[in-house]
Design an enzyme around this catalytic site. Structure first.
Site, PDB file in Angstrom:
ATOM      1  N   PRO A 284     -21.042   7.106  18.020  1.00 54.36           N
ATOM      2  CA  PRO A 284     -19.629   7.315  18.329  1.00 54.36           C
ATOM      3  C   PRO A 284     -18.721   6.635  17.304  1.00 54.36           C
ATOM      4  CG  PRO A 284     -20.546   5.636  19.785  1.00 54.36           C
ATOM      5  CD  PRO A 284     -21.686   6.154  18.943  1.00 54.36           C
ATOM      6  N   GLY A 285     -17.692   7.302  16.881  1.00 51.86           N
ATOM      7  CA  GLY A 285     -16.702   6.704  15.985  1.00 51.86           C
ATOM      8  C   GLY A 285     -15.371   6.665  16.717  1.00 51.86           C
ATOM      9  N   ARG A 286     -14.811   7.857  16.896  1.00 51.50           N
ATOM     10  CA  ARG A 286     -13.505   7.998  17.540  1.00 51.50           C
ATOM     11  C   ARG A 286     -13.411   7.245  18.873  1.00 51.50           C
ATOM     12  NH1 ARG A 286     -10.615  12.744  16.982  1.00 51.50           N
ATOM     13  NH2 ARG A 286     -12.563  13.742  16.365  1.00 51.50           N
ATOM     14  N   ARG A 323      -3.760  14.306  11.245  1.00 49.87           N
ATOM     15  CA  ARG A 323      -4.445  15.099  12.277  1.00 49.87           C
ATOM     16  C   ARG A 323      -3.575  16.193  12.915  1.00 49.87           C
ATOM     17  NH1 ARG A 323      -6.534  13.609  16.340  1.00 49.87           N
ATOM     18  NH2 ARG A 323      -8.459  14.782  16.183  1.00 49.87           N
ATOM     19  N   TYR A 327      -5.268  19.662  12.292  1.00 45.17           N
ATOM     20  CA  TYR A 327      -6.012  20.212  13.452  1.00 45.17           C
ATOM     21  C   TYR A 327      -5.114  20.609  14.618  1.00 45.17           C
ATOM     22  CZ  TYR A 327      -9.425  17.029  11.230  1.00 45.17           C
ATOM     23  OH  TYR A 327     -10.209  16.323  10.353  1.00 45.17           O
ATOM     24  N   CYS A 354       7.892  15.579   2.431  1.00 44.63           N
ATOM     25  CA  CYS A 354       8.556  16.803   2.020  1.00 44.63           C
ATOM     26  C   CYS A 354       7.630  17.983   2.292  1.00 44.63           C
ATOM     27  CB  CYS A 354       8.911  16.704   0.540  1.00 44.63           C
ATOM     28  SG  CYS A 354      10.132  17.904   0.099  1.00 44.63           S
ATOM     29  N   GLU A 355       7.561  18.346   3.550  1.00 45.32           N
ATOM     30  CA  GLU A 355       6.613  19.374   3.997  1.00 45.32           C
ATOM     31  C   GLU A 355       6.991  19.735   5.438  1.00 45.32           C
ATOM     32  OE1 GLU A 355       3.022  19.712   2.563  1.00 45.32           O
ATOM     33  OE2 GLU A 355       2.453  21.081   4.177  1.00 45.32           O
ATOM     34  N   TYR A 383      -9.399   8.060  12.524  1.00 48.89           N
ATOM     35  CA  TYR A 383      -9.077   9.108  11.548  1.00 48.89           C
ATOM     36  C   TYR A 383      -7.602   9.149  11.142  1.00 48.89           C
ATOM     37  CZ  TYR A 383     -13.759  10.607  12.910  1.00 48.89           C
ATOM     38  OH  TYR A 383     -15.101  10.632  13.166  1.00 48.89           O
TER      39      TYR A 383
HETATM   40  N1  LLP Z   1     -22.010  11.171  13.166  1.00 47.36           N
HETATM   41  C1  LLP Z   1     -21.855  12.176  12.299  1.00 47.36           C
HETATM   42  C2  LLP Z   1     -23.023  12.657  11.570  1.00 47.36           C
HETATM   43  C3  LLP Z   1     -20.604  12.753  12.095  1.00 47.36           C
HETATM   44  O1  LLP Z   1     -20.492  13.756  11.237  1.00 47.36           O
HETATM   45  C4  LLP Z   1     -19.483  12.247  12.795  1.00 47.36           C
HETATM   46  C5  LLP Z   1     -18.160  12.809  12.575  1.00 47.36           C
HETATM   47  C6  LLP Z   1     -19.667  11.186  13.690  1.00 47.36           C
HETATM   48  C7  LLP Z   1     -20.949  10.672  13.853  1.00 47.36           C
HETATM   49  C8  LLP Z   1     -18.547  10.566  14.464  1.00 47.36           C
HETATM   50  O2  LLP Z   1     -17.878  11.469  15.267  1.00 47.36           O
HETATM   51  P1  LLP Z   1     -16.815  10.931  16.335  1.00 47.36           P
HETATM   52  O3  LLP Z   1     -17.590  10.172  17.386  1.00 47.36           O
HETATM   53  O4  LLP Z   1     -15.849  10.061  15.644  1.00 47.36           O
HETATM   54  O5  LLP Z   1     -16.188  12.148  16.873  1.00 47.36           O
HETATM   55  N2  LLP Z   1     -11.514  13.995  10.967  1.00 47.36           N
HETATM   56  C9  LLP Z   1     -11.807  14.611  12.243  1.00 47.36           C
HETATM   57  C10 LLP Z   1     -13.168  14.238  12.766  1.00 47.36           C
HETATM   58  C11 LLP Z   1     -14.287  14.568  11.827  1.00 47.36           C
HETATM   59  C12 LLP Z   1     -15.587  14.062  12.315  1.00 47.36           C
HETATM   60  C13 LLP Z   1     -16.652  14.209  11.305  1.00 47.36           C
HETATM   61  N3  LLP Z   1     -17.912  13.670  11.690  1.00 47.36           N
HETATM   62  C14 LLP Z   1     -10.714  14.248  13.234  1.00 47.36           C
HETATM   63  O6  LLP Z   1      -9.787  13.558  12.853  1.00 47.36           O
HETATM   64  O7  LLP Z   1     -10.741  14.697  14.372  1.00 47.36           O
END
Ligand code: LLP
Length: 431
Positions: A284-286, A323, A327, A354-355, A383
């Site tokens: 998990p990242g987000r 974002r 998106y 400027c967009e 992100y």
């Molecule tokens: N593992 C892999 C292999 C990934 O490609 C990603 C995200 C993650 C983990 C983490 O995903 P998360 O838990 O954060 O959803 N820029 C986009 C999100 C792109 C995610 C790319 N890969 C945004 O702002 O929504």
């Protein structure tokens, strides 16, 4: 977070107006306890149900302080570039828990990872397998690897952030037999030790069924590999993608439901297929950094088009949060210095770039706003900074870490000198 007796938003025990006074705007604010608590929730949920490792996806938010907190919480780290790896190494992140992803790692990035002795390379394609093998052989080194598999699972999320479907730039496709060929190739390739498989079905996913389905397909594939080659895996990495709340309509599950969706599936499948239960890895990242972050802006100009829309402009925008433009992502916000006041008008929050597409929020209910008010946008920890830019030569904001009334700068605000740092004027232009 709460509203204090002055009617102001408070985060980490600090009135955000004090943060604005001390650090200026735009300002990224990360709540340390929120970040750490999220790390713990995922770790506890998964480790309670078996052998599991939670790996923080640093692409969501990375800097040396953030890496340190993830390390202190006992998480692993997902990096996808030399820059993210360098950050982790500088932060002293335990190398054995670093997972290196990416669909086009350069020879220099691979060499750097091997030099550092990182835990796992997640090999994405045949080109990388060959390159990695050559570099390993030259160094007389064996690297533990996972193979990234594209299982063909449709996650219900935005087109640009889903990755598990067949038509994807990532990984070895499962349904057409490429994945099995990749496993055979990896087993025959010197210098690499195939310990596991990886997949990632997409990001901002709410449907736990999609994760369960992916886990089940991956286990079936492990069974197939065993049948064809006799090889057994010790790790199954199911990627990240756990969705969070941004706006009305987002209904995130909790980490426990994610663990309950995948851990028993993996365990039961292993029994059924008579293969070892692999260690489960999730990334998990987000969900770790997103909810822990807010962004503070100062409100400036407004423009009202009667009967159509009122634009309210802030001192940041797509440079600190791409974002919404990229998106159509949605956010909620409040006026931090009027947090106890009722909403009086529906406005749209415009960035200062400027967009025309530089709109942060379309239609948000706010009290009547005036220049100088502070807008707090929620759930911006993921992100925002990592996808930020210097468009229009805007310097990037600062980031502070707040905890129990203390605020520490963890990212210095960029200056105009920073903007010029890499500029070069060739001699012939100086004449
Ligand atoms: N593992 C892999 C292999 C990934 O490609 C990603 C995200 C993650 C983990 C983490 O995903 P998360 O838990 O954060 O959803 N820029 C986009 C999100 C792109 C995610 C790319 N890969 C945004 O702002 O929504």
């Amino acid at each position: 977070m709460k509203i204090n007796s002055r009617g102001h938003l408070e985060i980490g025990g600090i009135d955000v107006l004090d943060l604005v006074k001390d650090f200026g705007t735009p300002l990224w604010v990360i709540d340390e306890q929120g970040f750490r608590q999220n790390c713990r929730s995922f770790k506890e949920a998964f480790q309670k149900m078996g052998d599991a490792l939670v790996v923080y996806a640093s692409k969501a938010l990375s800097n040396t302080s953030i890496c340190r907190m993830a390390a202190q919480e006992g998480l692993g780290l997902d990096v996808v570039s030399g820059g993210e790896l360098y950050t982790a190494l500088q932060a002293g992140f335990p190398v054995e828990k670093i997972y290196f992803h990416g669909n086009n790692k350069s020879p220099a990035e691979i060499a750097m990872a091997l030099e550092a002795g990182i835990g796992r390379m997640v090999v994405d394609n045949f080109y990388e397998l060959k390159l990695l093998s050559q570099i390993c052989q030259a160094k007389d080194y064996t690297q533990d690897i996972l193979l990234r598999i594209t299982p063909g699972v449709e996650a219900h999320t935005h087109e640009f952030i889903k990755t598990g479907q067949i038509d994807s730039k990532f990984g070895f496709t499962l349904p057409d037999g490429q994945a099995l060929k990749a496993v055979q190739a990896a087993l025959d390739t010197p210098g690499v030790n195939l310990v596991g498989l990886h997949c990632h079905i997409g990001s901002q996913v709410f449907d736990m069924g999609s994760f369960r389905h992916a886990g089940s397909l991956m286990m079936d594939f492990m069974g197939e590999v065993k049948q064809h080659t006799g090889h057994e895996f010790s790790e199954l990495d199911l990627g990240g993608g756990f969705g969070i709340f941004y706006c009305y309509g987002d209904e995130p599950a909790d980490p426990v439901s994610w663990a309950e969706a995948v851990m028993p599936t993996v365990q039961e499948k292993a029994r059924e297929l008579n293969i070892p239960v692999p260690r489960v890895i999730v990334e998990p990242g987000r969900a770790i950094c997103g909810p822990a972050g807010i962004t503070l802006y100062t409100i400036g100009s407004s423009k009202e088009i009667p009967g159509i829309r009122k634009y309210v402009a802030i001192d940041g925008g797509m440079t600190d949060n791409i974002r919404p433009a990229l998106y159509e992502a949605c956010y909620t916000a409040i006026v931090a210095n009027k947090a106890d006041q009722d909403s009086e008008e529906v406005v749209s929050i415009a960035g200062k770039c400027c967009e025309s597409g530089d709109m942060l929020i379309r239609d948000v209910n706010l009290p009547r706003v005036a220049a100088g008010d502070v807008l707090a946008v929620f759930a911006t920890g993921a992100y925002g900074y990592t996808m930020s830019s210097n468009y229009n030569r805007l310097p990037r904001p600062a980031m502070v870490l707040v905890n129990e009334g203390a605020a520490d700068l963890i990212l210095r605000r960029e200056t105009y000198e920073d903007i010029l740092r890499n500029d070069i004027i060739p001699a012939r232009l100086k004449k």
